[in-house]
Design an enzyme around this catalytic site. Structure first.
Site: not given
Ligand code: BG6
Length: 489
Positions: A193, A387
């Site tokens: 990111e 993701e």
């Molecule tokens: C992304 C990151 O921003 O979102 C991850 O790359 C992160 O590291 C994921 O875990 C989800 O966010 P969160 O705050 O729910 O863990």
């Protein structure tokens, strides 16, 4: 199911994604140095809230964390103990039929302070074992070189990526990784990111707040250094592993106008430029777009660009664009008038048509199709969804089972839209769901924000057996992969 819905190619990379600081643990084992992620303590009074991660990015708080036995709990120091349980976890991923597994390498395991001349052999050996274990099951490793953690030593001695020297340290680290793992790792991502560099600079670029006077200026300069590092890493990767693919990654933001008032529509374009396009434009097209030059000039932001940088950026662009996608938001020409809700990396305007997760993230599968089209139209290079998933406070029932139909629904709707995007003509090469096994949340530091197909018996205080339990979604995802996305029910 009719062929009109069958967009997933035969080589589609199905799998899951995690990051080293959220899973590994073993924070002080085998010569590893400090990571800033080790210093973010659990705050019990902030249950189910985004914590202000940036609050931790001061010299004082980092130093406080170095005092072991200070009575505080730092969840990312233990992760889910993947450091010792990677074989069991990878066997479960293999059972689901993963074709790909994304994780990051902990930079401070390889260079404990970041500026050593030679790497830490024990750290390298850990990833040898992880990669070999993945290859044993024909799972393609997708390695993120830096996922939100540069060695704390580099943040203290320098000012993270604000200082140009850190590019050299990054390159020494990246070269070691390519040389060591290049025979087995053919898919790489430079930074997680990267569009966080200007919005959450301390976190994404490793800048301690007390070390700079003007964080906006630091953010743009750090972003430039990270662009150069990204291009130099591409150059190095191509020289060392000619048959590898190396991508850049952004958080994919879908921003809708709050109304069809042309001023709101224009604002959504501006937000999209600032949040999505700027980073993609530099790393996929190889040059600074005019709107960002105008923005910097109007806001008194001056960045130093060394001789040769522009040539490097244009000569070495990314092979694919990787993105995370969780939620969308709305914007308006009068931002103060919109109601905010939380989301990935930052909050955004509330959309009355969408439901939210327990953490306020707006669930919008069509927004994924939208952003995929937007990015592919612009770059015409493969996209990789690295993701996506639903954070949910799963509870075991009396039979020790988890029936997470809500997660299945979320993922099914998103995968249908990925499929629609493919049928729109977008080239999507893979999908790695976020947190295929429950991990420590990045934004809340909680264990109870669970994304996994596999439940981990561990609470917010690190207590529990750490046993792994398959949820209903485990069997569902296994079927999805087996049918190459044909059966999403
Ligand atoms: C992304 C990151 O921003 O979102 C991850 O790359 C992160 O590291 C994921 O875990 C989800 O966010 P969160 O705050 O729910 O863990």
């Amino acid at each position: 199911m009719s062929n009109s819905r069958l967009g997933f190619g035969d080589d589609f990379l199905w799998g899951g994604a995690v990051s080293a600081p959220q899973i590994e643990g073993g924070f002080n084992e085998d010569g590893r140095g400090w990571s800033p992620m080790d210093m973010i303590e659990y705050e019990p009074d902030k249950e189910k809230q985004q914590i202000d991660l940036l609050d931790f990015y001061t010299t004082e708080r980092m130093n406080a964390g170095k005092e072991l036995d200070n009575g505080k709990f730092y969840p990312k120091r233990i992760g889910i103990d993947f450091y010792h349980r990677y074989q069991e976890d990878i066997a479960l991923f293999a059972e689901m039929g993963f074709k790909c597994f994304r994780t990051s390498i902990s930079w401070s395991r390889i260079f404990p302070n970041g500026d050593e001349e030679t790497p830490n052999e024990e750290g390298l050996q850990f990833y040898d074992k992880v990669i070999d274990e993945l290859k044993k099951y024909d799972i393609e490793p997708l390695i993120t070189i830096c996922h939100g953690e540069i060695p704390l030593g580099l943040m203290e001695k320098y000012r993270g990526f604000y200082d140009r020297e850190v590019v050299d340290h990054f390159m020494r680290y990246a070269k070691v990784l390519f040389e060591r793992y290049g025979d087995r790792v053919k898919h790489w991502i430079t930074f997680n990111e990267q569009n966080g560099a200007t919005t959450v600079t301390p976190l994404a670029a490793g800048v301690l707040k007390d070390k700079v006077e003007d964080m906006q200026q630091a953010g743009y300069q750090a972003a430039h250094h990270m662009f150069v590092a990204n291009s130099l890493a591409i150059k190095q990767c191509r020289e060392t592993i000619p048959d590898a693919k190396i991508g850049c990654m952004i958080a994919g933001f879908t921003v809708y106008p709050a109304t069809c008032n042309p001023n709101d529509v224009f604002q959504s374009l501006v937000d999209t430029q600032m949040e999505n396009y700027f980073y993609g434009d530099v790393m996929m097209r190889g040059y600074y777009p005019s709107y960002i030059k105008r923005y910097m000039a109007q806001n008194g932001i001056h960045i130093e660009i060394q001789d040769g940088d522009k040539e490097i950026l244009s000569a070495y662009t990314s092979d694919f664009l990787a993105l995370s996608y969780y939620c969308s938001s709305v914007t308006s020409a009068n931002k103060e008038e919109i109601e905010l809700t939380s989301g990935n990396l930052m909050s955004g305007g509330k959309n009355p048509y969408l439901k939210t997760s327990e953490w306020g993230w707006q669930i919008d599968p069509v927004g994924l199709r939208y952003v995929l089209n937007l990015l592919y139209d612009r770059y015409q290079k493969p996209l990789f969804i690295v993701e996506n998933g639903l954070g949910y406070d799963d509870k075991l029932d009396s039979n020790n089972e988890i029936h997470d139909q809500y997660r299945i629904d979320y993922m099914k709707q998103h995968l249908l839209e990925v499929n629609n995007a493919i049928n729109d003509g977008v080239e999507v090469i893979g999908y790695t769901s976020w947190g295929p096994i429950d991990i420590i949340s990045m934004g809340t530091n909680e264990m109870t924000k669970r994304y996994g197909f596999i439940y981990v018996d561990q609470d917010n205080h690190g207590r529990g057996t750490k046993n792994r339990i398959k949820k209903d979604s485990f069997y569902w995802y296994k079927k999805v992969i087996k049918t190459n996305g044909e059966d999403l029910d």
